[in-house]
Design a protein around this motif. Structure first.
Motif, mmCIF file in Angstrom:
data_model
loop_
_atom_site.group_PDB
_atom_site.id
_atom_site.type_symbol
_atom_site.label_atom_id
_atom_site.label_comp_id
_atom_site.label_asym_id
_atom_site.label_seq_id
_atom_site.Cartn_x
_atom_site.Cartn_y
_atom_site.Cartn_z
ATOM 1 N N LEU A 49 0.821 -1.209 0.000
ATOM 2 C CA LEU A 49 0.000 0.000 0.000
ATOM 3 C C LEU A 49 0.859 1.263 0.000
ATOM 4 N N PHE A 50 1.922 1.226 0.764
ATOM 5 C CA PHE A 50 2.758 2.419 0.903
ATOM 6 C C PHE A 50 3.544 2.714 -0.364
ATOM 7 N N THR A 51 4.085 1.679 -0.993
ATOM 8 C CA THR A 51 4.931 1.887 -2.167
ATOM 9 C C THR A 51 4.189 1.774 -3.494
ATOM 10 N N GLN A 52 2.931 1.302 -3.440
ATOM 11 C CA GLN A 52 2.129 1.095 -4.664
ATOM 12 C C GLN A 52 2.777 0.080 -5.603
ATOM 13 N N ARG A 53 3.486 -0.896 -5.041
ATOM 14 C CA ARG A 53 4.111 -1.946 -5.844
ATOM 15 C C ARG A 53 3.430 -3.274 -5.553
ATOM 16 N N VAL A 54 3.124 -3.998 -6.615
ATOM 17 C CA VAL A 54 2.441 -5.276 -6.492
ATOM 18 C C VAL A 54 3.402 -6.373 -6.051
ATOM 19 N N LEU A 55 4.679 -6.125 -6.183
ATOM 20 C CA LEU A 55 5.695 -7.113 -5.826
ATOM 21 C C LEU A 55 5.530 -7.583 -4.377
ATOM 22 N N PHE A 56 5.178 -6.672 -3.490
ATOM 23 C CA PHE A 56 5.042 -7.046 -2.080
ATOM 24 C C PHE A 56 3.859 -7.987 -1.855
ATOM 25 N N LEU A 57 2.837 -7.910 -2.707
ATOM 26 C CA LEU A 57 1.720 -8.857 -2.591
ATOM 27 C C LEU A 57 2.159 -10.255 -3.005
ATOM 28 N N ASP A 58 3.030 -10.336 -4.012
ATOM 29 C CA ASP A 58 3.586 -11.643 -4.395
ATOM 30 C C ASP A 58 4.417 -12.225 -3.260
ATOM 31 N N ILE A 59 5.175 -11.379 -2.600
ATOM 32 C CA ILE A 59 5.958 -11.839 -1.445
ATOM 33 C C ILE A 59 5.030 -12.299 -0.332
ATOM 34 N N ALA A 60 3.932 -11.588 -0.129
ATOM 35 C CA ALA A 60 2.969 -11.973 0.903
ATOM 36 C C ALA A 60 2.354 -13.332 0.597
ATOM 37 N N ILE A 61 2.071 -13.592 -0.658
ATOM 38 C CA ILE A 61 1.525 -14.902 -1.034
ATOM 39 C C ILE A 61 2.545 -16.000 -0.763
ATOM 40 N N GLY A 62 3.799 -15.743 -1.092
ATOM 41 C CA GLY A 62 4.853 -16.723 -0.817
ATOM 42 C C GLY A 62 5.024 -16.984 0.671
ATOM 43 N N VAL A 63 4.993 -15.919 1.451
ATOM 44 C CA VAL A 63 5.128 -16.068 2.908
ATOM 45 C C VAL A 63 3.937 -16.848 3.465
ATOM 46 N N THR A 64 2.754 -16.604 2.920
ATOM 47 C CA THR A 64 1.569 -17.336 3.371
ATOM 48 C C THR A 64 1.708 -18.829 3.100
ATOM 49 N N LEU A 65 2.174 -19.175 1.915
ATOM 50 C CA LEU A 65 2.343 -20.591 1.581
ATOM 51 C C LEU A 65 3.401 -21.247 2.470
ATOM 52 N N ILE A 66 4.513 -20.563 2.661
ATOM 53 C CA ILE A 66 5.577 -21.114 3.511
ATOM 54 C C ILE A 66 5.082 -21.267 4.946
ATOM 55 N N GLY A 67 4.356 -20.279 5.436
ATOM 56 C CA GLY A 67 3.825 -20.355 6.794
ATOM 57 C C GLY A 67 2.837 -21.478 6.973
ATOM 58 N N PHE A 68 1.982 -21.686 5.979
ATOM 59 C CA PHE A 68 0.998 -22.768 6.060
ATOM 60 C C PHE A 68 1.682 -24.125 6.115
ATOM 61 N N VAL A 69 2.622 -24.341 5.213
ATOM 62 C CA VAL A 69 3.316 -25.630 5.167
ATOM 63 C C VAL A 69 4.150 -25.849 6.433
ATOM 64 N N THR A 70 4.822 -24.810 6.890
ATOM 65 C CA THR A 70 5.650 -24.926 8.091
ATOM 66 C C THR A 70 4.809 -25.252 9.317
ATOM 67 N N THR A 71 3.690 -24.570 9.467
ATOM 68 C CA THR A 71 2.817 -24.822 10.614
ATOM 69 C C THR A 71 2.272 -26.245 10.577
ATOM 70 N N LEU A 72 1.832 -26.689 9.408
ATOM 71 C CA LEU A 72 1.322 -28.056 9.301
ATOM 72 C C LEU A 72 2.405 -29.087 9.591
ATOM 73 N N ALA A 73 3.593 -28.869 9.059
ATOM 74 C CA ALA A 73 4.673 -29.838 9.267
ATOM 75 C C ALA A 73 5.070 -29.910 10.743
ATOM 76 N N TRP A 74 5.197 -28.766 11.370
ATOM 77 C CA TRP A 74 5.600 -28.768 12.783
ATOM 78 C C TRP A 74 4.509 -29.382 13.659
ATOM 79 N N ALA A 75 3.253 -29.084 13.349
ATOM 80 C CA ALA A 75 2.154 -29.680 14.117
ATOM 81 C C ALA A 75 2.127 -31.193 13.928
ATOM 82 N N ARG A 76 2.417 -31.649 12.728
ATOM 83 C CA ARG A 76 2.454 -33.096 12.466
ATOM 84 C C ARG A 76 3.591 -33.764 13.254
ATOM 85 N N ILE A 77 4.744 -33.115 13.297
ATOM 86 C CA ILE A 77 5.884 -33.664 14.051
ATOM 87 C C ILE A 77 5.551 -33.730 15.533
#
Length: 92
Positions: A49-77
């Motif tokens: 929002l601050f920089t008006q660049r869409v690149l940060f939304l792509d990074i947010a999507i990547g972080v969301t995917l990594i966070g989801f997989v990490t949380t599931l894997a750690w909970a499974r362990i």
């Protein structure tokens, strides 16, 4: 508005990091990690929002995917380790 979002997300990062370090259980640390990933996504959205660049939304999507997989894997362990510690039930 962006300043308010960044300050709330920063507070979440601070509290999540505190819970991650102090624990005391693995479940607490898993939830803290999930909070940290959610705050990171919020900060990425604020940066977009601050920089008006869409690149940060792509990074947010990547972080969301990594966070989801990490949380599931750690909970499974944690679940597998807790099941391994339980005494076996008698079989009928």
């Amino acid at each position: 508005m962006i300043t308010f979002l960044v300050s709330i997300a920063s507070l979440c990062v601070l509290l999540g990091a505190l819970r991650f370090v102090r624990g005391p259980t693995h479940a607490d640390r898993i939830i803290a990690l999930d909070i940290l990933f959610a705050a990171t996504v919020a900060l990425c959205a604020a940066a977009a929002l601050f920089t008006q660049r869409v690149l940060f939304l792509d990074i947010a999507i990547g972080v969301t995917l990594i966070g989801f997989v990490t949380t599931l894997a750690w909970a499974r362990i944690v679940d597998l380790r807790s099941n391994a510690r339980k005494p076996s039930e008698p079989q009928s």
